[in-house]
Design a protein around this motif. Structure first.
Motif, PDB file in Angstrom:
ATOM      1  N   VAL B  66       0.843  -1.194   0.000  1.00 54.69           N
ATOM      2  CA  VAL B  66       0.000   0.000   0.000  1.00 54.69           C
ATOM      3  C   VAL B  66       0.876   1.240   0.000  1.00 54.69           C
ATOM      4  O   VAL B  66       2.037   1.213   0.417  1.00 54.69           O
ATOM      5  CB  VAL B  66      -0.952   0.029   1.209  1.00 54.69           C
ATOM      6  N   ASN B  67       0.295   2.315  -0.484  1.00 54.11           N
ATOM      7  CA  ASN B  67       0.883   3.641  -0.372  1.00 54.11           C
ATOM      8  C   ASN B  67      -0.069   4.457   0.489  1.00 54.11           C
ATOM      9  O   ASN B  67      -1.128   4.901   0.026  1.00 54.11           O
ATOM     10  CB  ASN B  67       1.061   4.275  -1.742  1.00 54.11           C
ATOM     11  N   PHE B  68       0.274   4.597   1.752  1.00 60.44           N
ATOM     12  CA  PHE B  68      -0.575   5.268   2.725  1.00 60.44           C
ATOM     13  C   PHE B  68      -0.086   6.691   2.916  1.00 60.44           C
ATOM     14  O   PHE B  68       1.046   6.921   3.362  1.00 60.44           O
ATOM     15  CB  PHE B  68      -0.546   4.509   4.054  1.00 60.44           C
ATOM     16  N   GLN B  69      -0.920   7.635   2.544  1.00 62.82           N
ATOM     17  CA  GLN B  69      -0.614   9.054   2.690  1.00 62.82           C
ATOM     18  C   GLN B  69      -1.638   9.656   3.652  1.00 62.82           C
ATOM     19  O   GLN B  69      -2.739  10.034   3.241  1.00 62.82           O
ATOM     20  CB  GLN B  69      -0.678   9.759   1.331  1.00 62.82           C
ATOM     21  N   LYS B  70      -1.271   9.734   4.934  1.00 62.20           N
ATOM     22  CA  LYS B  70      -2.248  10.121   5.946  1.00 62.20           C
ATOM     23  C   LYS B  70      -2.746  11.553   5.755  1.00 62.20           C
ATOM     24  O   LYS B  70      -3.933  11.819   5.896  1.00 62.20           O
ATOM     25  CB  LYS B  70      -1.654   9.958   7.352  1.00 62.20           C
ATOM     26  N   ALA B  71      -1.852  12.451   5.452  1.00 62.84           N
ATOM     27  CA  ALA B  71      -2.262  13.856   5.296  1.00 62.84           C
ATOM     28  C   ALA B  71      -3.222  14.013   4.127  1.00 62.84           C
ATOM     29  O   ALA B  71      -4.180  14.788   4.183  1.00 62.84           O
ATOM     30  CB  ALA B  71      -1.037  14.736   5.097  1.00 62.84           C
ATOM     31  N   ALA B  72      -2.980  13.276   3.079  1.00 60.40           N
ATOM     32  CA  ALA B  72      -3.839  13.342   1.894  1.00 60.40           C
ATOM     33  C   ALA B  72      -5.048  12.426   2.022  1.00 60.40           C
ATOM     34  O   ALA B  72      -5.928  12.429   1.153  1.00 60.40           O
ATOM     35  CB  ALA B  72      -3.048  12.976   0.651  1.00 60.40           C
ATOM     36  N   LYS B  73      -5.101  11.610   3.064  1.00 59.06           N
ATOM     37  CA  LYS B  73      -6.173  10.630   3.275  1.00 59.06           C
ATOM     38  C   LYS B  73      -6.321   9.739   2.050  1.00 59.06           C
ATOM     39  O   LYS B  73      -7.419   9.574   1.488  1.00 59.06           O
ATOM     40  CB  LYS B  73      -7.480  11.337   3.630  1.00 59.06           C
ATOM     41  N   SER B  74      -5.194   9.185   1.674  1.00 58.65           N
ATOM     42  CA  SER B  74      -5.133   8.324   0.506  1.00 58.65           C
ATOM     43  C   SER B  74      -4.537   6.972   0.896  1.00 58.65           C
ATOM     44  O   SER B  74      -3.589   6.910   1.689  1.00 58.65           O
ATOM     45  CB  SER B  74      -4.280   8.989  -0.574  1.00 58.65           C
ATOM     46  N   PHE B  75      -5.068   5.914   0.299  1.00 53.68           N
ATOM     47  CA  PHE B  75      -4.658   4.555   0.669  1.00 53.68           C
ATOM     48  C   PHE B  75      -4.754   3.672  -0.566  1.00 53.68           C
ATOM     49  O   PHE B  75      -5.744   2.979  -0.780  1.00 53.68           O
ATOM     50  CB  PHE B  75      -5.575   4.056   1.787  1.00 53.68           C
ATOM     51  N   SER B  76      -3.734   3.689  -1.401  1.00 50.19           N
ATOM     52  CA  SER B  76      -3.784   2.933  -2.648  1.00 50.19           C
ATOM     53  C   SER B  76      -3.141   1.565  -2.478  1.00 50.19           C
ATOM     54  O   SER B  76      -2.250   1.378  -1.646  1.00 50.19           O
ATOM     55  CB  SER B  76      -3.106   3.704  -3.779  1.00 50.19           C
ATOM     56  N   LEU B  77      -3.599   0.623  -3.290  1.00 50.69           N
ATOM     57  CA  LEU B  77      -3.098  -0.753  -3.268  1.00 50.69           C
ATOM     58  C   LEU B  77      -2.333  -1.015  -4.552  1.00 50.69           C
ATOM     59  O   LEU B  77      -2.856  -0.814  -5.637  1.00 50.69           O
ATOM     60  CB  LEU B  77      -4.261  -1.741  -3.157  1.00 50.69           C
ATOM     61  N   LYS B  78      -1.101  -1.485  -4.414  1.00 51.58           N
ATOM     62  CA  LYS B  78      -0.292  -1.858  -5.566  1.00 51.58           C
ATOM     63  C   LYS B  78      -0.153  -3.371  -5.614  1.00 51.58           C
ATOM     64  O   LYS B  78       0.229  -4.006  -4.613  1.00 51.58           O
ATOM     65  CB  LYS B  78       1.091  -1.209  -5.507  1.00 51.58           C
ATOM     66  N   ILE B  79      -0.485  -3.920  -6.767  1.00 47.11           N
ATOM     67  CA  ILE B  79      -0.336  -5.361  -6.983  1.00 47.11           C
ATOM     68  C   ILE B  79       0.776  -5.541  -8.003  1.00 47.11           C
ATOM     69  O   ILE B  79       0.661  -5.076  -9.149  1.00 47.11           O
ATOM     70  CB  ILE B  79      -1.642  -6.001  -7.490  1.00 47.11           C
ATOM     71  N   SER B  80       1.828  -6.192  -7.599  1.00 49.81           N
ATOM     72  CA  SER B  80       2.971  -6.436  -8.481  1.00 49.81           C
ATOM     73  C   SER B  80       2.885  -7.830  -9.076  1.00 49.81           C
ATOM     74  O   SER B  80       2.290  -8.735  -8.481  1.00 49.81           O
ATOM     75  CB  SER B  80       4.280  -6.283  -7.694  1.00 49.81           C
ATOM     76  N   ASP B  81       3.492  -7.989 -10.257  1.00 46.26           N
ATOM     77  CA  ASP B  81       3.524  -9.307 -10.896  1.00 46.26           C
ATOM     78  C   ASP B  81       2.127  -9.929 -10.907  1.00 46.26           C
ATOM     79  O   ASP B  81       1.892 -11.034 -10.403  1.00 46.26           O
ATOM     80  CB  ASP B  81       4.511 -10.209 -10.155  1.00 46.26           C
ATOM     81  N   SER B  82       1.179  -9.216 -11.477  1.00 43.80           N
ATOM     82  CA  SER B  82      -0.229  -9.639 -11.435  1.00 43.80           C
ATOM     83  C   SER B  82      -0.415 -11.050 -11.987  1.00 43.80           C
ATOM     84  O   SER B  82       0.233 -11.453 -12.964  1.00 43.80           O
ATOM     85  CB  SER B  82      -1.085  -8.658 -12.241  1.00 43.80           C
TER      86      SER B  82
END
Lengths: 117, 115
Positions: B66-82
């Motif tokens: 995940v890329n958790f950016q608390k100030a931006a209230k963002s929580f993206s999920l990265k899936i590698s080697d799908s």
């Protein structure tokens, strides 16, 4: 994590009838929850099933329509009463609040797919 | 009230490639948990990854991070080697750390994986 089973896995029911869905967990859990997932939609919490007390219902859900039992720490039932086609959904049981899991993560059962004709 | 927004109804990726699913949330709480759940077609919803808001380090679980950016209230999920088995509906969810475990879900992102 927890192993959660639901019965039935699916059912087709007639309008006006009721269906009781069972949820069984392999260990004692503090919190049990019931969700509804309408076709192609996200999950909506129906109620929190508390052991030894009345369930706590979310806005838009009432006990007369969705009575819930929680007789012990490993089992709960949800009844969908006086069904109409609008009740056709997947109903999911979830558990959380395990003492061993500090993040209090919720785990989900396999769901009950209900179709009302 | 807390809200969770997933702005991508559907995403596509090829096998072995990397894909990122977006999630933003709104809360006035300072301490909370964030989750990504995976729901394959007609199969059980399972937990993919979780993040505690008080931890600055991004959570990872094998090919999932995940890329958790608390100030931006963002929580993206990265899936590698799908992989083909990654094809599913992915739900982002939020829960405050206080009180009992009520989850707020986003509307979900359908991930399609092609060979």
């Amino acid at each position: 994590s927890a192993v959660i089973s639901q019965k039935p896995s699916r059912d087709i029911c007639q309008r006006g009838t009721s269906l009781t869905i069972q949820c069984q967990v392999d260990s004692q859990v503090t919190m049990m929850f019931w969700y509804r997932q309408q076709p192609g939609q996200s999950l909506t919490l129906i109620a929190t099933a508390n052991q030894g007390s009345e369930a706590t219902y979310e806005s838009g859900f009432v006990i007369d329509k969705f009575p819930i039992s929680r007789p012990n720490l490993t089992f709960s039932t949800l009844t969908v009463s006086n069904m109409s086609p609008e009740d056709s959904s997947i109903y999911l049981c979830s558990v959380g609040g395990k003492g061993l899991d500090p993040t209090d993560t919720q785990y989900f059962g396999p769901g009950t797919r209900l179709t009302v004709l | 009230a807390q809200t969770v927004t997933q702005s991508q109804p559907e995403m596509s990726v090829q096998e072995a490639e990397t894909v990122t699913l977006s999630c933003t949330y709104d809360t006035s709480e300072s301490d909370y948990y964030l989750f990504w759940y995976k729901q394959p077609p007609s199969r059980q919803m399972i937990l993919v990854i979780r993040q505690e808001a008080y931890k600055q380090q991004n959570a990872t679980e094998n090919r999932f991070s995940v890329n958790f950016q608390k100030a931006a209230k963002s929580f993206s999920l990265k899936i590698s080697d799908s992989q083909l088995g990654d094809a599913a509906m992915y739900f982002c969810a939020y829960r405050p750390s206080s009180g009992y475990s009520t989850l707020t879900f986003g509307k979900g992102t359908m991930l399609l994986v092609s060979p």
